[in-house]
Design a protein around this motif. Sequence first.
Motif, short mmCIF file in Angstrom:
data_model
loop_
_atom_site.label_atom_id
_atom_site.label_comp_id
_atom_site.label_asym_id
_atom_site.label_seq_id
_atom_site.Cartn_x
_atom_site.Cartn_y
_atom_site.Cartn_z
N ALA A 200 0.84 -1.21 0.00
CA ALA A 200 0.00 0.00 0.00
C ALA A 200 0.87 1.26 0.00
N ARG A 201 2.01 1.16 0.67
CA ARG A 201 2.91 2.31 0.76
C ARG A 201 3.49 2.63 -0.61
N ARG A 202 3.72 1.60 -1.39
CA ARG A 202 4.34 1.82 -2.70
C ARG A 202 3.35 2.35 -3.72
N THR A 203 2.08 1.93 -3.62
CA THR A 203 1.11 2.46 -4.58
C THR A 203 0.74 3.87 -4.14
N GLY A 204 0.27 4.66 -5.07
CA GLY A 204 -0.08 6.03 -4.73
C GLY A 204 1.13 6.93 -4.79
N SER A 205 2.25 6.41 -5.29
CA SER A 205 3.39 7.29 -5.57
C SER A 205 4.02 6.76 -6.85
N ASN A 206 4.28 7.63 -7.79
CA ASN A 206 4.84 7.13 -9.05
C ASN A 206 6.33 6.80 -8.91
N GLN A 207 7.01 7.58 -8.08
CA GLN A 207 8.42 7.28 -7.84
C GLN A 207 8.52 6.40 -6.60
N LEU A 208 8.70 5.10 -6.80
CA LEU A 208 8.52 4.17 -5.69
C LEU A 208 9.42 4.45 -4.50
N ASN A 209 10.70 4.45 -4.72
CA ASN A 209 11.60 4.62 -3.58
C ASN A 209 11.58 6.03 -3.02
N GLU A 210 11.21 6.96 -3.90
CA GLU A 210 11.13 8.36 -3.51
C GLU A 210 10.32 8.54 -2.24
N ARG A 211 9.06 8.06 -2.32
CA ARG A 211 8.15 8.33 -1.23
C ARG A 211 8.62 7.65 0.05
N SER A 212 9.10 6.42 -0.06
CA SER A 212 9.47 5.73 1.16
C SER A 212 10.68 6.39 1.81
N SER A 213 11.51 7.04 1.00
CA SER A 213 12.67 7.70 1.63
C SER A 213 12.28 9.04 2.22
N ARG A 214 11.07 9.52 1.87
CA ARG A 214 10.63 10.82 2.37
C ARG A 214 9.53 10.73 3.40
N SER A 215 9.28 9.53 3.89
CA SER A 215 8.25 9.37 4.93
C SER A 215 8.78 8.49 6.05
N HIS A 216 8.18 8.63 7.21
CA HIS A 216 8.49 7.75 8.33
C HIS A 216 7.51 6.57 8.30
N ALA A 217 7.99 5.38 8.60
CA ALA A 217 7.09 4.22 8.72
C ALA A 217 7.15 3.72 10.16
N LEU A 218 5.98 3.59 10.78
CA LEU A 218 5.91 3.22 12.19
C LEU A 218 5.09 1.94 12.35
N LEU A 219 5.78 0.86 12.69
CA LEU A 219 5.11 -0.40 13.00
C LEU A 219 4.99 -0.51 14.51
N THR A 220 3.78 -0.74 14.99
CA THR A 220 3.58 -0.86 16.44
C THR A 220 3.03 -2.24 16.76
N ILE A 221 3.63 -2.88 17.75
CA ILE A 221 3.15 -4.18 18.23
C ILE A 221 2.74 -3.97 19.68
N ALA A 222 1.44 -4.04 19.93
CA ALA A 222 0.93 -3.81 21.28
C ALA A 222 0.67 -5.16 21.94
N VAL A 223 1.20 -5.33 23.14
CA VAL A 223 1.07 -6.60 23.85
C VAL A 223 0.28 -6.36 25.13
N ALA A 224 -0.82 -7.09 25.30
CA ALA A 224 -1.58 -7.01 26.55
C ALA A 224 -1.55 -8.39 27.20
N GLN A 225 -1.27 -8.41 28.49
CA GLN A 225 -1.22 -9.69 29.20
C GLN A 225 -2.07 -9.60 30.46
N SER A 226 -2.84 -10.63 30.68
CA SER A 226 -3.59 -10.66 31.94
C SER A 226 -3.50 -12.02 32.61
N ARG A 227 -3.23 -11.97 33.89
CA ARG A 227 -3.14 -13.18 34.71
C ARG A 227 -4.38 -13.25 35.58
N PRO A 228 -4.86 -14.47 35.85
CA PRO A 228 -6.08 -14.59 36.65
C PRO A 228 -5.93 -13.93 38.03
#
Length: 336
Positions: A200-228
């Motif tokens: 999805a990041r690559r589409t919507g920009s004609n210059q493929l590497n251009e856009r990715s080098s000019r934007s930040h990409a943030l992957l978040t992994i949220a972990v929730a743990q519950s013990r009885p």
Amino acid sequence: VCEDSEQMAETRVKVALRIRPLLPREALREQQECVRVTPARPRQVIAGNERAFDFDFAFGPQALQEDVYRACVQPMLSSLMDGYNVTVFAYGQTGSGKTYTIGGGHIVSTPEGEGGIIPRAVRDIFLRVAQVADTAFSVRTSYIEVYNDQLRDLLEPETPSKFLHIREDERGNTVLIGARQQEVESGEELITLLEAGNAARRTGSNQLNERSSRSHALLTIAVAQSRPDAARSIASKFHLVDLAGSERMSRSASARHVQESVQINSGLLALGNVIRALADPRRRGQHVPYRDSKITRLLRDSLGGNSRTLLIACVSPAPACLQESLSSLLFASRAR
Ligand code: ADP
Ligand code: MG
């Protein structure tokens, strides 16, 4: 006494410097490496005309992905499981090795052993989840692009950016309203989502590497743990950030590029100011300028307070890149 000094030594912001190898085409031109780790001092880096910079970790061109991961990222996973928010940034000019190091590129096609931080951390998080008895886990992921100081949900790319709002909940947690947070049952499922987000990041920009080098990409992994037996569940977040290229624009830049560069530079400047404020014990309790950019607002509950931060600055050793490498070395050495 010992315990005290150990606690003092555990700063919340750590900085690593990674020098990539000369690429085949650079080596062909018989370039000398002009940035290197000081042989007698493993955490010091020398650039160009014998200027020295000190870091918490320094990796030369021979360092393997596994070395970087083991030394500076794996220990932070224990903090994540203990409930701390953890953030890893890759900083540097375009072509310096940020995506290679963070490992957010084409994961499925990456040869075994060459994967970066993301696939390794994802694997380890699910290993830990499987090993802990008596605890119910929920792992959720989101993937956001910040381009021209506008947010884009890479897991739901059709969402107009005006529908995405950064808010704080009653417990002080930063939440991105309107963004998809997908529950995942396995590492493979998470990586599949990431790859779809990259497409999805690559589409919507004609210059493929251009856009990715000019934007930040943030992957978040949220972990929730519950013990009885526990009254409240533990929630923590792991952020992996592939920052926009830090290079200054060339004089021939078009108007659009000038606008992008202004946004990138002010975002990276804001990030540097926040990290410096957090790293400096004399500034504890003082104003931290989170509001100055989208990326620092998004990460507000994960920078400072009960959190752990690692900045990995990536540099090229090629003489043609020396000015940019020096500016990255300066940025990174000031972040400690
Ligand atoms: P950036 O994301 O900073 O623009 P990349 O991660 O795309 O840079 O790296 C640029 C090129 O250098 C890529 O071809 C990548 O495979 C290669 N590269 C970067 N770091 C290393 C490394 N440590 N070892 C081998 N190749 C590397
Ligand atoms: Mg990249």
